[in-house]
Design an enzyme around this catalytic site. Structure first.
Site, PDB file in Angstrom:
ATOM      1  N   ARG A  12       0.801  -1.197   0.000  1.00  0.00           N
ATOM      2  CA  ARG A  12       0.000   0.000   0.000  1.00  0.00           C
ATOM      3  C   ARG A  12       0.847   1.266   0.000  1.00  0.00           C
ATOM      4  NH1 ARG A  12      -4.552   0.881  -2.177  1.00  0.00           N
ATOM      5  NH2 ARG A  12      -6.260  -0.292  -1.326  1.00  0.00           N
ATOM      6  N   SER A 307      -9.499   7.834   2.820  1.00  0.00           N
ATOM      7  CA  SER A 307      -8.310   7.862   1.973  1.00  0.00           C
ATOM      8  C   SER A 307      -7.794   6.450   1.759  1.00  0.00           C
ATOM      9  CB  SER A 307      -7.202   8.693   2.628  1.00  0.00           C
ATOM     10  OG  SER A 307      -6.603   7.967   3.694  1.00  0.00           O
ATOM     11  N   ASP A 308      -7.142   6.229   0.621  1.00  0.00           N
ATOM     12  CA  ASP A 308      -6.352   5.020   0.507  1.00  0.00           C
ATOM     13  C   ASP A 308      -5.252   5.120   1.559  1.00  0.00           C
ATOM     14  OD1 ASP A 308      -5.317   2.619  -0.325  1.00  0.00           O
ATOM     15  OD2 ASP A 308      -5.409   3.118  -2.447  1.00  0.00           O
ATOM     16  N   CYS A 309      -4.685   3.989   1.934  1.00  0.00           N
ATOM     17  CA  CYS A 309      -3.854   3.978   3.137  1.00  0.00           C
ATOM     18  C   CYS A 309      -2.617   4.858   3.005  1.00  0.00           C
ATOM     19  CB  CYS A 309      -3.493   2.543   3.492  1.00  0.00           C
ATOM     20  SG  CYS A 309      -4.937   1.642   4.068  1.00  0.00           S
TER      21      CYS A 309
END
Length: 784
Positions: A12, A307-309
């Site tokens: 990620r 949010s994406d990580c």
């Protein structure tokens, strides 16, 4: 994940920002932690039975409206407590009876162990692992999409009730599979906006909808990701953390946005996840137009934006979008971000408040959206075992019915690409079946990424060996196939009645943070296939296990290769489904949800070019079946059956007249198109309506029952860079041998026959529209 973050996610975060020591620790924890320490009760707030004083709090009062309960809770929190609810590991507030809650769980195609919110234990050692999404999409079966979601949410609730899972799942991935090299294309429903939209809303409904039918209650909370125009992970040094996707407004509204819109508008999804990349120079998680303007403003999201990580950390550290961390926190919150996967907002939001960069009201708004979601899930309603899904438990995970649905999903998705009449194989006529290839006896490969521990595996070899006597040779030590055992493989094939080659890819070839650079079969796989085909005594069948397509022109044109099947990553029961199709117990009905391009395509098209439409000035060929002008190996929608279906037109208009007001500009000047809104759309069809019906008679002219996908395409007039054709609708129909039935499509004139113009507005082209179903074509004229 940023070094300050307590979380990590597979591939990620920027690799440079993750401590190797932390990764080793996490691996040890995930792989070897003692399952006996697993919590046996769910995490929830407002446990009035254990603490009667909590009954005095308004947010614990289930009689009140959810909005009032949320406002009551927010009003009781200090600034530091509020900030604690902006991050994915939300800090508990003991004085209010609120425990720590982990937001991050995944359920892409089954309950996953990716994300710290979910784990398996002795109580629940595994969950049903359905096919990877790209194969499920190949079924073109909307009811299946929803049925899988319903099973996954039931198993998720069952695991939640014994403390093994959360209630918020960051799935599905509804990005468009724009480029065949993308490592995450396997997670998506394919390249077509309509199919992706139908999958998105169907799977979301399956996950979220409660048995009680209350649209304001959630079984689990789904999340559509990655918003938006996200489909480059790591290609020739271009990484998602710094990639700026340059996208025209036309492509944005025509291709990239529709699945997300469908998630929110049609699926009522509880969450949307913004992506790492920039779009036209702005990080998506800091773009107020994309977040507050579109998701919440235009589409009316009832939920939270996450949010994406570590995306906020990325826009500061990798993209240098702001000068300070506090500024990054402020611009994200003000853009409409509610929850940060990671710890960045927990670290820097208070500093942003003190500096006057963001006010407390904006924080209140963000956490209110988060609390609203948890309220809809029943998290603040006390003991979940006394609520609607309280009776679910380990007995409801990996049930025989759920496992059969996983097998059925794989059967429905498998695509028969070539058949010279050899298939289906007659089991009684086969004394020896050679099974060769690096994917012939794999287990974990079958479940792709964002996986969980499955109930059990049936490999292709096991599935085939359950029907006839088999001999087996891997042929390569792995899919990279640096050295193929050609001698051993040809020797085996030379003595077998039939040879099945199971080849393709796995996560070492295509994955998150791993895009391909070509479309060739890995290593010496092509050599293995060709040499085995030359030496084989009997027919050779090629089974390709992969997410993306390959240039297998050589195999398509090889007369010794009698049949080709694409099986995606078919899930835990992949071997059962493959054998059922090969031996004719199931008549294949899957269709390709993406174009299979030749290798020459990727040699001249950079993955970073986001344009969908072709450009004659520089030879750019365009993307997807809707715009691509070149040769294909296999086309979108390709797929064969063991029977023969034919189509004939029963009903469709030849003329649609759009009535305009007397003062409309197109009354006095020649127009090529009209706005796809207004009174002329409401009364477009004779009799005063906005839609007409297309009726198609479908006939099964073969000697066996089959399931058929009926595609209705249209080719609009050549205005506004319109698609060469696009999908209006699809329907599944089951017909017995020599049986026929009528399939009906309702076509909304201005919605379905319109195209997106250069500035993102929908227009309906005047003139000839060509409707087609298979080889059947019907001309329709739209006039004023």
């Amino acid at each position: 994940m940023g070094s300050s973050s307590p979380l990590t996610r597979r591939n990620r975060a920027p690799p440079s920002s993750v401590s190797s020591v932390f990764l080793i620790f996490l691996c040890f924890f995930l792989c070897f932690s003692d399952s006996s320490n697993a919590q046996s009760s769910p995490v929830f707030a407002c446990d009035v039975a254990a603490n009667p004083s909590l009954a005095a709090f308004g947010f614990c009062n289930t009689v009140l409206k959810i909005e009032y309960r949320v406002a009551d809770l927010v009003a009781r929190l200090t600034l530091q407590e509020k900030i604690g609810f902006l991050v994915s590991k939300a800090n508990g507030v003991t004085r209010l009876g609120i425990p720590t809650y982990e937001w991050w769980s995944e359920a892409l195609h089954g309950v996953s162990y990716i994300g710290p919110g979910t784990r398996f234990s002795g109580q629940v050692p595994g969950a049903t692992s359905f096919p990877q999404v790209i194969l499920t999409a190949a079924s073109f079966n909307v009811s299946l999409f929803q049925a899988i979601g319903k099973v996954v949410s039931t198993e998720a609730r069952a695991m939640y009730n014994v403390g093994l899972a959360g209630l918020t799942y960051w799935s599905p991935n509804v990005n468009i599979f724009r480029d065949p090299r993308w490592g995450r294309g396997q997670e998506t429903p394919g390249e077509d906006p309509l199919l992706a939209s139908k999958y998105a809303s169907g799977y979301v409904k399956g996950l979220q909808e409660t048995d009680g039918g209350d649209s304001n209650r959630l079984k689990v909370a789904a999340c559509c990701k990655h918003y938006t125009a996200y489909d480059v992970d790591n290609w020739k040094g271009v990484e998602r953390y710094s990639f700026n996707a340059v996208v025209t407004q036309q492509d944005m509204d025509d291709t990239y946005q529709p699945p997300f819109k469908s998630c929110v508008v049609d699926g009522n999804v509880a969450s949307v996840m913004c992506s790492y990349n920039q779009v036209n120079g702005k990080p998506t998680c800091a773009d107020p137009d994309l977040l507050s303007g579109v998701i919440r403003g235009e589409w009316k999201l009832n939920g939270y934006i996450v949010s994406d990580c570590d995306s906020v950390d990325v826009l500061y550290k990798n993209q240098h979008y702001t000068k300070t961390p506090a500024e990054a926190a402020a611009v994200s919150i003000l853009a409409g971000l509610d929850l940060n996967c990671g710890s960045f907002l927990g670290q820097y939001t208070e500093e942003a408040v003190k500096a006057g960069l963001v006010n407390v009201a904006a924080i209140d708004k963000a956490i209110s959206n988060n609390f609203l979601t948890l309220m809809r899930l029943g998290f603040f309603d006390g003991d979940p075992k006394k609520q609607i899904y309280g009776g679910l438990g380990p007995k409801d995970v990996c049930t025989p019915a759920n496992q059969e649905l996983a097998a059925e999903a794989a059967r429905q998705g498998i695509v028969l690409l070539k058949n010279n009449g050899c298939l289906p194989l007659p089991p009684k006529a086969i004394k020896t079946l050679a099974v060769i290839g690096p994917n012939a006896n794999v287990t974990k490969t079958m479940i792709g990424n964002y996986e969980g521990t499955p109930c059990k595996y049936t490999t292709p070899l096991q599935g085939l060996a359950g029907t006839v006597s088999t001999t087996y040779l891997p042929g390569c030590s792995n899919v990279a196939c640096a050295v193929a055992d050609v001698a051993g493989a040809t020797k085996l094939a030379a003595t077998a009645d039939v040879t099945v080659l199971v080849i393709g890819a796995d996560q070492s070839i295509e994955a998150e943070s791993r895009d391909r650079v070509d479309l060739n079969l890995p290593g010496q796989q092509s050599k293995l296939v060709t040499e085995v085909a030359k030496a084989a005594k009997g027919p050779v069948l090629l089974v390709i296990m992969s997410g993306g397509g390959f240039d297998i022109t050589f195999a398509k044109n090889d007369p010794k290769i009698a049949g080709i099947l694409w099986v995606g990553y078919p899930g835990e029961a992949g071997g059962i489904a493959i054998a059922d199709v090969i031996f004719g117990r199931y008549n294949p009905s899957g269709r390709l949800p993406m174009t299979w391009y030749p290798q020459s395509y990727v040699e001249k098209v950079p993955m970073t070019n986001m344009n969908m439409r072709p450009d004659k000035s520089n030879g750019y060929p365009g993307r997807s079946y809707r715009f691509y002008t070149g040769e294909t190996v296999y086309a979108f929608g390709d797929g064969l059956s063991y029977t023969k279906f034919s189509h004939s037109l029963v009903k469709a208009p030849r003329l649609v007249s759009l009535g305009l007001e007397d003062n409309h500009v197109c009354r006095s000047s020649e127009c090529q198109s009209l706005e796809a809104t207004g009174p002329h759309c409401e009364n477009a069809v004779s009799g005063g309506g906005s839609a007409f019906e297309v009726q198609i008679k479908v006939r099964n002219g073969g000697d066996r029952e089959g399931i058929h996908t009926v595609f209705l395409f249209t080719t609009p007039p050549a205005v506004h860079g319109s698609p060469k054709k696009h999908l209006l609708g699809f329907e599944k129909i089951r017909l017995g041998k020599m049986e026929e039935a009528v399939v009906r499509f309702k076509v909304k004139v201005c919605k379905d026959l319109s195209v997106v113009d250069e500035i993102g507005k929908r227009k309906i082209g005047l003139g000839k529209h060509l409707l087609h179903v298979g080889d059947l074509k019907h001309s329709l004229s739209i006039r004023i």
